[in-house]
Scaffold this motif. Structure first.
Motif, PDB file in Angstrom:
ATOM      1  N   LYS A  73       0.805  -1.222   0.000  1.00  0.00           N
ATOM      2  CA  LYS A  73       0.000   0.000   0.000  1.00  0.00           C
ATOM      3  C   LYS A  73       0.834   1.267   0.000  1.00  0.00           C
ATOM      4  O   LYS A  73       0.325   2.343  -0.344  1.00  0.00           O
ATOM      5  N   ILE A  74       2.093   1.163   0.423  1.00  0.00           N
ATOM      6  CA  ILE A  74       2.938   2.360   0.569  1.00  0.00           C
ATOM      7  C   ILE A  74       4.174   2.214  -0.318  1.00  0.00           C
ATOM      8  O   ILE A  74       5.031   1.371  -0.057  1.00  0.00           O
ATOM      9  N   ASP A  75       4.242   3.026  -1.334  1.00  0.00           N
ATOM     10  CA  ASP A  75       5.394   2.967  -2.239  1.00  0.00           C
ATOM     11  C   ASP A  75       6.670   3.357  -1.508  1.00  0.00           C
ATOM     12  O   ASP A  75       6.695   4.338  -0.759  1.00  0.00           O
ATOM     13  N   GLY A  76       7.710   2.587  -1.733  1.00  0.00           N
ATOM     14  CA  GLY A  76       9.014   2.916  -1.170  1.00  0.00           C
ATOM     15  C   GLY A  76       9.218   2.478   0.262  1.00  0.00           C
ATOM     16  O   GLY A  76      10.288   2.722   0.836  1.00  0.00           O
ATOM     17  N   LEU A  77       8.236   1.800   0.862  1.00  0.00           N
ATOM     18  CA  LEU A  77       8.397   1.343   2.245  1.00  0.00           C
ATOM     19  C   LEU A  77       9.419   0.217   2.294  1.00  0.00           C
ATOM     20  O   LEU A  77       9.368  -0.723   1.500  1.00  0.00           O
ATOM     21  N   LYS A  78      10.351   0.321   3.221  1.00  0.00           N
ATOM     22  CA  LYS A  78      11.410  -0.684   3.331  1.00  0.00           C
ATOM     23  C   LYS A  78      11.603  -1.102   4.781  1.00  0.00           C
ATOM     24  O   LYS A  78      11.265  -0.369   5.715  1.00  0.00           O
ATOM     25  N   THR A  79      12.151  -2.276   4.955  1.00  0.00           N
ATOM     26  CA  THR A  79      12.467  -2.773   6.300  1.00  0.00           C
ATOM     27  C   THR A  79      13.816  -2.219   6.733  1.00  0.00           C
ATOM     28  O   THR A  79      14.822  -2.448   6.066  1.00  0.00           O
ATOM     29  N   ASN A  80      13.831  -1.498   7.845  1.00  0.00           N
ATOM     30  CA  ASN A  80      15.080  -0.940   8.370  1.00  0.00           C
ATOM     31  C   ASN A  80      15.772  -1.887   9.344  1.00  0.00           C
ATOM     32  O   ASN A  80      16.986  -2.079   9.281  1.00  0.00           O
ATOM     33  N   PHE A  81      14.986  -2.468  10.256  1.00  0.00           N
ATOM     34  CA  PHE A  81      15.570  -3.361  11.268  1.00  0.00           C
ATOM     35  C   PHE A  81      14.618  -4.530  11.553  1.00  0.00           C
ATOM     36  O   PHE A  81      13.389  -4.369  11.528  1.00  0.00           O
ATOM     37  N   SER A  82      15.200  -5.657  11.821  1.00  0.00           N
ATOM     38  CA  SER A  82      14.464  -6.781  12.392  1.00  0.00           C
ATOM     39  C   SER A  82      14.744  -6.788  13.888  1.00  0.00           C
ATOM     40  O   SER A  82      15.903  -6.850  14.305  1.00  0.00           O
ATOM     41  N   LEU A  83      13.704  -6.719  14.698  1.00  0.00           N
ATOM     42  CA  LEU A  83      13.917  -6.746  16.150  1.00  0.00           C
ATOM     43  C   LEU A  83      14.519  -8.067  16.603  1.00  0.00           C
ATOM     44  O   LEU A  83      15.236  -8.115  17.603  1.00  0.00           O
ATOM     45  N   THR A  84      14.253  -9.118  15.869  1.00  0.00           N
ATOM     46  CA  THR A  84      14.855 -10.414  16.207  1.00  0.00           C
ATOM     47  C   THR A  84      16.371 -10.351  16.068  1.00  0.00           C
ATOM     48  O   THR A  84      17.115 -10.819  16.942  1.00  0.00           O
ATOM     49  N   ASP A  85      16.828  -9.764  14.963  1.00  0.00           N
ATOM     50  CA  ASP A  85      18.275  -9.631  14.759  1.00  0.00           C
ATOM     51  C   ASP A  85      18.904  -8.758  15.833  1.00  0.00           C
ATOM     52  O   ASP A  85      19.989  -9.061  16.354  1.00  0.00           O
ATOM     53  N   LEU A  86      18.230  -7.665  16.172  1.00  0.00           N
ATOM     54  CA  LEU A  86      18.754  -6.765  17.212  1.00  0.00           C
ATOM     55  C   LEU A  86      18.779  -7.461  18.568  1.00  0.00           C
ATOM     56  O   LEU A  86      19.723  -7.295  19.344  1.00  0.00           O
ATOM     57  N   TRP A  87      17.758  -8.240  18.852  1.00  0.00           N
ATOM     58  CA  TRP A  87      17.680  -8.968  20.110  1.00  0.00           C
ATOM     59  C   TRP A  87      18.809  -9.991  20.219  1.00  0.00           C
ATOM     60  O   TRP A  87      19.442 -10.143  21.266  1.00  0.00           O
ATOM     61  N   ASP A  88      19.043 -10.705  19.135  1.00  0.00           N
ATOM     62  CA  ASP A  88      20.067 -11.761  19.136  1.00  0.00           C
ATOM     63  C   ASP A  88      21.480 -11.213  19.350  1.00  0.00           C
ATOM     64  O   ASP A  88      22.374 -11.957  19.770  1.00  0.00           O
ATOM     65  N   LYS A  89      21.673  -9.930  19.098  1.00  0.00           N
ATOM     66  CA  LYS A  89      22.988  -9.319  19.291  1.00  0.00           C
ATOM     67  C   LYS A  89      23.228  -8.891  20.737  1.00  0.00           C
ATOM     68  O   LYS A  89      24.357  -8.560  21.114  1.00  0.00           O
ATOM     69  N   LEU A  90      22.165  -8.918  21.541  1.00  0.00           N
ATOM     70  CA  LEU A  90      22.298  -8.509  22.938  1.00  0.00           C
ATOM     71  C   LEU A  90      22.951  -9.609  23.762  1.00  0.00           C
ATOM     72  O   LEU A  90      22.904 -10.791  23.397  1.00  0.00           O
ATOM     73  N   PRO A  91      23.574  -9.246  24.904  1.00  0.00           N
ATOM     74  CA  PRO A  91      24.173 -10.274  25.777  1.00  0.00           C
ATOM     75  C   PRO A  91      23.116 -11.253  26.289  1.00  0.00           C
ATOM     76  O   PRO A  91      21.950 -10.901  26.465  1.00  0.00           O
ATOM     77  N   GLY A  92      23.521 -12.486  26.531  1.00  0.00           N
ATOM     78  CA  GLY A  92      22.602 -13.502  27.039  1.00  0.00           C
ATOM     79  C   GLY A  92      22.137 -14.455  25.950  1.00  0.00           C
ATOM     80  O   GLY A  92      22.398 -14.245  24.760  1.00  0.00           O
ATOM     81  N   ASP A  93      21.448 -15.484  26.373  1.00  0.00           N
ATOM     82  CA  ASP A  93      21.012 -16.539  25.450  1.00  0.00           C
ATOM     83  C   ASP A  93      19.527 -16.500  25.146  1.00  0.00           C
ATOM     84  O   ASP A  93      19.019 -17.378  24.445  1.00  0.00           O
TER      85      ASP A  93
END
Length: 357
Positions: free
Chosen positions: A229-249
């Protein structure tokens, strides 16, 4: 005369002999017929018993389960089960309802109108505390499905400072996952950014469409809907990827299936059967994307073309037992350290996690 008499005697004796043979043959045949009749009767009796058993299984009364799901990944994982229930091929009789907001699901569980329901992971913990242990979590059904999207190039999280992030899910996993990730990356979610909440995902998409510089956090499949519905809309970040980079398992856990404890206590075999069917449904959706997409449209979740693109990014899983307990407890602990209110003030005890029979 003597010769004639001898011949007559011979003929008479031969007739007697033949008659005796015929009689013996008739006895043998009669015995064979009797044995065959007995065998046929035994077979008929056996078939009658088998048919009675089959009819008994066919007529076995199914348990009615009132099932609630949220419009999105959790309901996508259930579409095959919905279809089987409609076709009367499911082990249980499911009366299912797909809701737009978690609040509606919570109301259904608290009032006893729902027996099982898919809810955000942290909301299950909050409910457990508020109901004093009257719900249990059965399985994890969805891992990370949240994404930050805009029409602009955003290279780093620091670029979000001073910006407004439009999202839904206040008081649930989306809010707390976003807050946790921002805090862990040195961004104060209350001062450095403005988080603007909408009641439903569709409202987020509508707001994003009106603002050329808007930034939104959306789950799949609604991100895919927004991109159409929105021209030019793009994915900037995946919260899963950001979460996986944090300390801990810990893993980012989005959704779980819960049950009312009283319903579960009275229907453990039924619930275990549901879990088997639920796992089969999730496996089917992940392995038969085209067919699952068609079912998504049938059940008015999202249109088939959208579902086909979105399902691979929906992170639909079935995790139960000890694996569920480990993943969910670690996730809830990560939220608890951030703010105890996110999980109802304290971490759930052992009774929160259903381990099966």
């Amino acid at each position: 005369m003597k010769k004639k008499f001898t011949s007559l005697v011979s003929i008479f004796l031969m007739a007697l002999l033949l008659a005796g043979c015929s009689s013996n043959t008739a006895v043998v045949e009669k015995n064979k017929t009797s044995e065959q009749t007995n065998q046929n009767v035994a077979i008929e009796n056996s078939n009658s018993k088998n048919n009675s058993a089959t009819k008994e299984n066919d007529n076995k009364e199914k348990t009615l389960i009132n099932l609630g799901a949220l419009k999105g990944p959790t309901s996508l994982g259930l579409v095959k089960l919905f279809s089987d229930s409609d076709g009367n091929s499911a082990a249980n009789d499911y009366k299912y309802t797909i809701y737009s907001s978690p609040d509606e699901v919570v109301t259904g569980i608290v009032k006893g109108e729902l027996d099982l329901a898919a809810v955000p992971a942290n909301l299950a913990a909050v409910l457990y505390q508020k109901t004093e242990g009257k719900i249990k979590v059965l399985n994890i059904n969805t891992l990370g499905v949240l994404y930050i999207a805009s029409r602009n190039d955003i290279a780093a999280l620091d670029d979000l400072k001073g910006k407004t992030i439009i999202t839904s899910g206040k008081g649930a996993t989306p809010e707390y996952a976003l807050r946790y990730i921002l805090k862990e990356n040195g961004i104060d979610p209350d001062k450095d950014v403005n988080i603007e909440f909408k009641s439903e995902h569709q409202e987020v998409v509508q707001s994003l469409a009106k603002d050329e510089n808007g930034i939104a956090m959306l789950p799949e499949p609604f991100l895919t809907v927004a991109k159409t519905k929105i021209d030019g809309l793009k994915t900037n970040f995946s919260l899963t990827d950001l979460w996986d980079k944090l300390p801990g398992d810990s893993m980012l856990v989005t959704g779980v299936m819960i049950a009312r404890a009283d319903f579960l206590d009275q229907n453990k075999e039924v619930v275990d059967e549901f879990l088997k069917e639920y796992q089969s449904s999730i496996d089917y959706v992940n392995s038969n994307i085209d067919d699952a997409a068609a079912l998504s449209e049938k059940y008015d979740i999202v249109k088939a073309p959208i579902a086909k693109k979105a399902i691979p990014a929906c992170n639909i899983h079935f995790i139960a037992g000890e694996d569920m307990k480990k993943a969910l407890s670690e996730y809830l602990n990560s939220l608890f350290t951030q703010d105890p209110k996110t999980v109802g003030g304290q971490l759930p005890d052992e009774n929160f996690y259903y381990q099966g029979q």
